[in-house]
Write an enzyme that holds these catalytic residues in place. Structure first.
Site, PDB file in Angstrom:
ATOM      1  N   ASP A 222      -2.519  15.011  15.297  1.00 22.14           N
ATOM      2  CA  ASP A 222      -1.386  15.269  16.176  1.00 22.14           C
ATOM      3  C   ASP A 222      -0.484  16.354  15.586  1.00 22.14           C
ATOM      4  O   ASP A 222      -0.211  16.375  14.382  1.00 22.14           O
ATOM      5  CB  ASP A 222      -0.597  13.969  16.344  1.00 22.14           C
ATOM      6  CG  ASP A 222       0.539  14.073  17.334  1.00 22.14           C
ATOM      7  OD1 ASP A 222       0.253  14.321  18.518  1.00 22.14           O
ATOM      8  OD2 ASP A 222       1.700  13.905  16.923  1.00 22.14           O
ATOM      9  N   GLU A 284      -4.853  19.208  17.202  1.00 19.85           N
ATOM     10  CA  GLU A 284      -3.984  19.423  18.344  1.00 19.85           C
ATOM     11  C   GLU A 284      -2.989  20.485  17.893  1.00 19.85           C
ATOM     12  O   GLU A 284      -1.970  20.192  17.279  1.00 19.85           O
ATOM     13  CB  GLU A 284      -3.232  18.154  18.753  1.00 19.85           C
ATOM     14  CG  GLU A 284      -2.422  18.393  20.029  1.00 19.85           C
ATOM     15  CD  GLU A 284      -1.082  17.662  20.076  1.00 19.85           C
ATOM     16  OE1 GLU A 284      -0.558  17.458  21.180  1.00 19.85           O
ATOM     17  OE2 GLU A 284      -0.540  17.331  19.011  1.00 19.85           O
TER      18      GLU A 284
END
Length: 559
Positions: A222, A284
């Site tokens: 993330d 990401e």
């Protein structure tokens, strides 16, 4: 679209065997919205395990699980309080082990989310930081700074949170006086870690080992572009954007895509390479241009990076041609596959997003008072976009429910919203709840088969019945069966490991060949002609009686 006949790269280097992740189709599961085993209205790990057969039948290669760790759920689990356990909301650690084992028995690999940019404010480290003195070792795990102004009552810089409002919050020191400020690029309950601290780096290496030892096949990282901040924490007076900063009229944001992140991922790659089974790292990283994103997937760093430039590309032939070409060329320059994605838990579902007027900026949620997308147009374009995406060389990601054609829940009551963006933006941005509504499995069951009761943590719209899996299974024209057939043919013809060759076409048509399969997408107002002798293999919508391709339809044909 008129193009020279050029050839794009294939996922692997010439002469090398394709590894599983280079052409895999990976399915994202948002645990709280996939399947609820106990009727509390929140999806859980046992529910996921019970539904893994659906994914095996669909034909995907792996699943990616969004966070299921202990968390106060201030940001739906992306505020992690303990990286080595399972939140009771989702089950127990033993349930994670059972899920991994069941996936393996079905031939599915498992990727889990890792959230290294920030912890929850409920993490024991942050409690220790608040109890420590300014400059103390516990504070140095996070980004604490003295404030500006005569009394330190102004934030250390002008940075804003992605969710709206200031990116700094002032703490009360142990002696009761107003004290330092801590950085949170997201919610106030998500303090950013200090990745210049060796203790932080060692902690996450240990977290990686914990889950690798339990058998996971990789990690989706993330905010992978956010770990390292510019050393001087220079002011940034532009709007806070996850994707942006490379325009010629402004400098690179000091909080995103700093060069120092790459050494972190090199150390992680060395760790993963020591394990058997071809474990992977997926970034990401909201980074552009494609050449800058490609730095994350150099041979000694990550294996994949989400292609958000592709997700954001306009629904026109020139825009699609440009982004596909740039993406393939940039990835080939570092010997990596390209990774394609159209939807995820952070963006308006593409079955609704593509229904908006072409050129509309990507909305952060759609509410009942906003202009409503044309559902039929959106689904038509979404099916065409999906068939186009699945024909491209490289790996592809699917978001739960898109195989059912699920649209955004665009009439979700504002009082039901839980995304922190809604409150922190002063109700200007509706946020991401509309794409996170629980999946419908059975049209006539409680909560449409999501769980054994009517409970659902976000309300499901009544239209969910028509999208339910049991209404689509076995129906040849359904979106579900279109996905199944596409995934089967993608594997059969080796499209993920193939080579793309552009073919001449009118300006409003995209045409290429990938191995034995020709692909044509018509973006224009008039029907498009297939090549002479073309034998259609799969289409996103019906062709005309004379075998021409209508507007917003993609065709695979035998080349």
């Amino acid at each position: 679209m008129n193009t020279d006949q050029t050839t794009s790269p294939s996922p692997g280097q010439a002469g090398e065997p394709t590894r599983w992740w280079q052409d895999a189709v990976i399915y994202q599961i948002y645990p709280r919205s996939f399947a609820d085993s106990n009727g509390d209205g929140v999806g859980d790990l046992p529910g996921i395990t019970a539904r893994l057969g659906h994914l095996a039948q669909l034909g995907v290669d792996a699943v990616w699980l969004s966070p299921f760790y202990p968390s106060p759920q201030a940001d739906a689990g992306y505020d992690v309080a303990n990286y080595r356990d399972v939140d009771p909301l989702f089950g127990r650690l033993e349930d994670a082990d059972k899920l991994i084992a069941e996936a393996r028995s079905l031939g599915l690999r498992v990727i889990v989310d890792l959230v290294p940019n920030h912890t929850s404010s409920a993490h024991r480290w942050f409690a220790e930081a608040l109890a420590d003195a300014p400059g103390g070792p516990a504070r140095q795990r996070y980004v604490f700074r003295d404030g500006k102004g005569t009394d330190g009552d102004e934030p250390p810089n002008t940075w804003q949170s992605v969710f709206g409002g200031p990116a700094w919050t002032r703490v009360t020191e142990p002696d009761g006086r107003p004290g330092q400020w801590y950085l949170h690029l997201f919610d106030v309950e998500q303090p950013d870690l200090n990745w210049d601290n060796p203790q932080v780096r060692e902690e996450f290496l240990d977290v990686l080992r914990f889950w690798l030892d339990r058998g996971v096949d990789g990690f989706r990282v993330d905010v992978a572009h956010g770990l390292v901040k510019q050393a001087d924490l220079a002011d940034w007076d532009y709007p806070q954007e996850m994707l942006g900063g490379d325009e010629i009229d402004k400098p690179r944001p000091p909080m995103w895509d700093q060069d120092g992140v790459h050494e972190i991922y090199r150390s992680w790659r060395r760790l993963l390479d020591g394990y058997s089974g071809d474990r992977i790292l997926v970034a990401e990283a909201w980074v552009e241009p494609a050449e800058r994103l490609a730095r994350y997937v150099r041979p000694d760093e990550m294996h994949q990076a989400f292609n958000f430039e592709y997700l954001l590309a306009s629904w026109t032939a020139p825009a699609q041609y440009a982004v596909v070409t740039r993406s393939l060329e940039a990835a080939d320059a570092v010997g990596a596959p390209t990774t394609w994605v159209l939807s995820n838990h952070d963006v308006v579902r593409h079955a609704s997003r593509l229904a908006l007027p072409i050129g509309t900026p990507r909305p952060n949620g759609i509410g009942a008072a906003d202009p409503q997308p044309d559902a039929a147009l959106g689904l038509r374009r979404a099916r065409a976009a999906t068939l186009l995406m699945l024909s491209l060389p490289g790996s592809a990601y699917l978001y739960q429910g898109e195989e059912l054609g699920l649209p955004e829940h665009t009439t979700l009551p504002d009082e039901a919203r839980q995304d922190p963006t809604w409150e922190r933006s002063g109700h200007r941005e509706r946020g991401r709840d509309g794409c996170r509504v629980p999946v419908p499995w059975e049209a006539d069951a409680p909560s449409y088969g999501f769980g054994p009761t009517d409970a659902s943590w976000l309300p499901q719209p009544s239209i969910w019945a028509e999208y339910a899996l049991d209404r689509q299974r076995g129906v040849p024209t359904s979106t579900y069966e279109m996905y199944r057939a596409a995934l089967r043919m993608r594997r059969e013809f080796g499209l993920g490991g193939g080579t793309l060759e552009w073919l001449p076409a009118p300006d409003d048509v995209l045409s290429f060949r990938n191995g034995p399969v020709g692909v044509l997408t018509n973006f224009g107002a008039e029907p498009a002609e297939l090549p002479v002798g073309a034998q259609p293999l799969h289409t996103s919508g019906p062709l005309s009686d004379d075998n021409r391709v209508p507007t917003d339809v993609t065709v695979w044909y035998r080349a």
